[in-house]
Design an enzyme around this catalytic site. Structure first.
Site, PDB file in Angstrom:
ATOM      1  CB  CYS A 115      -0.892   0.000   1.234  1.00 59.87           C
ATOM      2  SG  CYS A 115      -1.717   1.584   1.525  1.00 59.87           S
ATOM      3  CG  ASN A 149      10.944  -3.675 -11.203  1.00 63.54           C
ATOM      4  OD1 ASN A 149      11.847  -3.521 -12.023  1.00 63.54           O
ATOM      5  ND2 ASN A 149       9.885  -4.441 -11.434  1.00 63.54           N
ATOM      6  CD  GLU A 150       8.177  -3.611 -14.988  1.00 63.15           C
ATOM      7  OE1 GLU A 150       8.603  -3.732 -16.158  1.00 63.15           O
ATOM      8  OE2 GLU A 150       7.507  -4.499 -14.418  1.00 63.15           O
ATOM      9  CB  CYS A 155      -3.869   0.588  -2.394  1.00 67.64           C
ATOM     10  SG  CYS A 155      -4.336  -0.098  -0.788  1.00 67.64           S
ATOM     11  CB  CYS A 157      -6.436  -0.053   2.357  1.00 61.41           C
ATOM     12  SG  CYS A 157      -5.096   1.172   2.467  1.00 61.41           S
ATOM     13  CD  GLU A 307      12.864  -4.826 -16.733  1.00 59.76           C
ATOM     14  OE1 GLU A 307      11.974  -5.538 -17.268  1.00 59.76           O
ATOM     15  OE2 GLU A 307      12.888  -4.577 -15.517  1.00 59.76           O
ATOM     16  CD1 TRP A 315       5.936 -10.679 -19.132  1.00 62.23           C
ATOM     17  CD2 TRP A 315       4.221  -9.714 -20.177  1.00 62.23           C
ATOM     18  NE1 TRP A 315       6.434  -9.586 -19.810  1.00 62.23           N
ATOM     19  CE2 TRP A 315       5.402  -8.975 -20.456  1.00 62.23           C
ATOM     20  CE3 TRP A 315       3.016  -9.274 -20.731  1.00 62.23           C
ATOM     21  CZ2 TRP A 315       5.412  -7.845 -21.269  1.00 62.23           C
ATOM     22  CZ3 TRP A 315       3.024  -8.145 -21.535  1.00 62.23           C
ATOM     23  CH2 TRP A 315       4.217  -7.445 -21.790  1.00 62.23           C
ATOM     24  CE  LYS A 356       8.931 -23.165 -14.793  1.00 61.02           C
ATOM     25  NZ  LYS A 356       7.812 -22.442 -14.129  1.00 61.02           N
ATOM     26  CG  HIS A 358      11.073 -12.744 -19.450  1.00 63.93           C
ATOM     27  ND1 HIS A 358      12.168 -12.152 -20.048  1.00 63.93           N
ATOM     28  CD2 HIS A 358      10.080 -11.830 -19.506  1.00 63.93           C
ATOM     29  CE1 HIS A 358      11.832 -10.923 -20.434  1.00 63.93           C
ATOM     30  NE2 HIS A 358      10.574 -10.706 -20.123  1.00 63.93           N
TER      31      HIS A 358
END
Length: 684
Positions: A115, A149-150, A155, A157, A307, A315, A356, A358
């Site tokens: 969060c 990262n990215e 959220c 909450c 990247e 994915w 694995k 990728h």
């Protein structure tokens, strides 16, 4: 230059040596040298190893990895590892766990699961970033910091609800102003207490995706979430800068990613970096546009390709291999568009979990005798030879295309007039019309310095931010050419309609007003009928999606609709305003019309292509103070001949002299360093 410790185009990628034993790492380091890899991004998801419990930190394994990399000749892009919190933190402090769109509290798992308004997450992420900076501040291996990262994901909450209310108080000051901004008299939504405001999710205002009952509430929640994640980034940024003020700091963005306002984020990144993962059938021009958007985030400053996959992704529904030559071609496309790094995810394939399969520079077989490794090594060798020429070269363009995240949110949150309207698609249509003619464009924000451009294009400018109309009026008055389209000038920054006729605040500069908007079904179309031939345009063209029914009030009508009850009403107009002109395209035209229209406008401004267009050939230019470099990329599956006209020079990749005409092999690349006599031939 990103960091003069390594004055070349950086070559490398994400590396996870904590997943391997020392013998495998020794092999990796040997193969890094063979491939020309000189930068490794490490520690991206290692928070649980660095901090096994609340009060214990262990950096010994990271010390060893950094030292071994540096000793072997590989510099380090050091991540802060905060993209996924440790399991102990989720168990002891459940406030770190997000609540999803459906209102369900997450358990520990996956990543991007923290969060952004959790006091626990903010406390410990800032602390780990500072400990890393303090420990490695003097290590010569560190080139750049990579925060988290990215970033992404929202959220819903109770902490975020509280944060949202605080954010609203800062933005609007009073509940009365909130009620006015959101038009809460509609459906009896008037708020009398701040605690009555809740996040818009499946339990309140929203159904699925961008389907919302109250656009103003949902729009502000997107602003708030983007700001919340940015605040998390800034906590780490400031903690790092306290100890290493001279080292650049970045985080990897995701191109056209919808949920974060990257122009706002860019102000807090020392250098832009992003992850490029097109599918096999992604249009070449869409990838090019995304590179140009990343370059435009900091007004033309070179960026990092952080990247890309060397071979395949894992994915997508269908994860095809990059065919021979494609990895190198797409890498050079990034460089052509402004990248000063070429980096991969990943350097070695994982043995387990979801990545694995990728792609990686080093495959599961574990040696250098693979097609992918050979291609990576070839590219590494080429980058060694040409880096000193291209480093920090810029793209000089005279056409700017407005890209606005808040406008995109508002367009796609709109309840009508058509579900088919997608902001990125409409921006891309205009970008592609220039791309197909070898004319470069910058993707720019509404806050850009418009005086740097001769032409500004703003497709589907549904939301007009405060002050923007005056900026455009000044730009056009001073001699600029402005073009916007259907469904523009409808609302203000709160998604409240500007009364008095569309296009609202843009009505004066455009010299038209729109009475109605017709939404066409997918199988319907209308026609754009030119009142007279103009340059490359003549006759009639197809259009669809939306049709604005407009009236000229000072603007010259250049084309009219060809059918329906509004046959003969204007569909293309131009208004002279001061020394410039403002164009309005009232529907979504076929590509040939846009190519003709934008080609004519560029020609009037003296903006020309460096070489004639050829199907499947991408052309762009980077320049330094003394040199100009023409990139010619063959995306075709067959050899293709390209006329260079009077351009002569040297191919940076082969060292061969080039003049007049070339034939590029399938997926081939030419980087032409132009001879001095032709340095001034590229105007766009």
């Amino acid at each position: 230059m990103i960091n003069d410790k390594l004055p070349k185009i950086w070559y490398g990628g994400d590396y996870n040596p904590e997943q391997w034993d020392k013998e495998i790492m020794n092999e990796d380091l040997r193969m890094f040298k063979l491939a020309g890899i000189d930068v490794a991004t490490i520690n991206v998801f290692s928070w649980a190893l660095l901090q096994p419990s609340e009060d214990i930190y262990d950096f010994t394994w990271l010390d060893d990895i950094i030292e071994r990399l540096y000793t072997s000749g590989t510099y380090v892009c050091l991540a802060t590892s905060t993209g996924a919190h440790p399991a102990w933190m989720a168990r002891k402090y459940p406030d770190v766990l997000r609540v999803d769109f459906e209102g369900r509290k997450r358990k520990f798992g996956a990543r991007h699961n923290s969060c952004p308004n959790s006091p626990t997450y903010r406390k410990y992420s800032e602390r780990i970033a500072e400990k890393l900076a303090e420990r490695y501040k003097d290590h010569p291996a560190i080139l750049i910091w990579h925060i988290s990262n990215e970033y992404g994901g929202y959220c819903y909450c109770d902490q975020c609800a509280d944060g949202f209310r605080t954010w609203l108080q800062a933005r609007y000051a009073t509940l009365g102003q909130v009620n006015k901004a959101w038009n809460t008299n509609f459906w009896g939504h008037t708020f009398y207490d701040w605690e009555e405001i809740v996040p818009p999710n499946a339990l309140s205002e929203e159904r699925t995706g961008d389907n919302t009952f109250f656009q103003g509430i949902s729009l502000d929640y997107r602003r708030f979430m983007s700001d919340s994640l940015l605040e998390c980034y800034k906590l780490e940024y400031n903690a790092i800068k306290k100890h290493t003020p001279e080292l650049p700091v970045t985080t990897n963005l995701m191109g056209l990613y919808k949920e974060l306002d990257y122009f706002k984020w860019a102000k807090h990144l020392d250098v832009i970096s992003w992850d490029n993962y097109p599918s096999f059938n992604t249009p070449t021009s869409l990838t090019a546009m995304t590179h140009d958007l990343m370059r435009g985030l900091k007004e033309g400053q070179p960026f990092m390709l952080m990247e890309q996959t060397p071979s395949q992704q894992n994915w997508q529904p269908y994860n095809s291999l990059k065919r021979p030559g494609v990895m190198k071609l797409w890498s050079y496309q990034a460089v052509a568009r402004g990248a000063d790094t070429v980096m991969f995810f990943q350097l070695r394939r994982s043995v387990g979990a979801c990545e694995k399969y990728h792609g990686a520079v080093i495959e599961h077989v574990g040696h250098e005798h693979t097609r992918v490794f050979r291609e990576c090594a070839e590219l590494g060798a080429e980058l060694q030879t040409l880096s000193d020429k291209l480093l920090d070269a810029r793209a000089n363009t005279r056409v700017g295309i407005i890209y606005d995240w808040e406008n995109r949110w508002a367009v796609e949150l709109s309840s009508g007039p058509t579900v088919a309207l997608q902001y990125v698609d409409e921006v891309h249509k205009y970008y592609d019309a220039l791309f197909q003619q070898n004319i470069q464009a910058n993707l720019i924000s509404t806050e850009a310095d418009f005086s740097n451009y001769d032409i500004i294009i703003a497709p589907v400018l549904y939301m007009v931010q405060k002050g923007f109309a005056k900026q455009i009026e000044q730009f056009v008055h001073d001699g600029g050419t402005f073009l916007t389209t259907f469904f523009s000038g409808i609302v203000n920054e709160n998604d409240i309609v500007t009364l008095g006729g569309y296009p609202g605040e843009l009505r004066k500069v455009l010299g038209i007003w729109a009475e109605e908007i017709d939404a066409l079904y997918p199988d319907q179309s209308n026609q754009i009928v030119l009142t007279e031939s103009w340059g490359a345009l003549h006759g009639q063209y197809q259009c669809g999606l939306l049709c604005d029914l407009i009236h000229a009030e000072g603007a010259e009508v250049k084309a009219v609709y060809g059918s329906e009850f509004y046959q003969g009403m204007p569909v293309l107009t131009v208004n002279k305003f001061g020394a410039g002109q403002a164009w309005y395209v009232a529907s979504s035209p076929e590509p040939s019309f846009l190519q003709g229209l934008l080609g004519n406008l560029c020609k009037e401004k003296g903006i020309t292509a460096p070489i004639p267009p050829v199907a499947g050939i991408e052309v762009t230019t980077r320049t330094t103070a003394n040199n100009s470099y023409l990139f010619v990329l063959n995306h075709n599956d067959q050899p293709t001949s390209i006329e260079l006209g009077d351009l002569t020079g040297t191919d940076l990749i082969t060292g061969e002299p080039i003049k007049n005409k070339i034939t590029l092999p399938p997926k081939g690349v030419l980087i032409l360093e132009k001879n001095e006599s032709t340095q001034n031939s590229i105007k766009s």
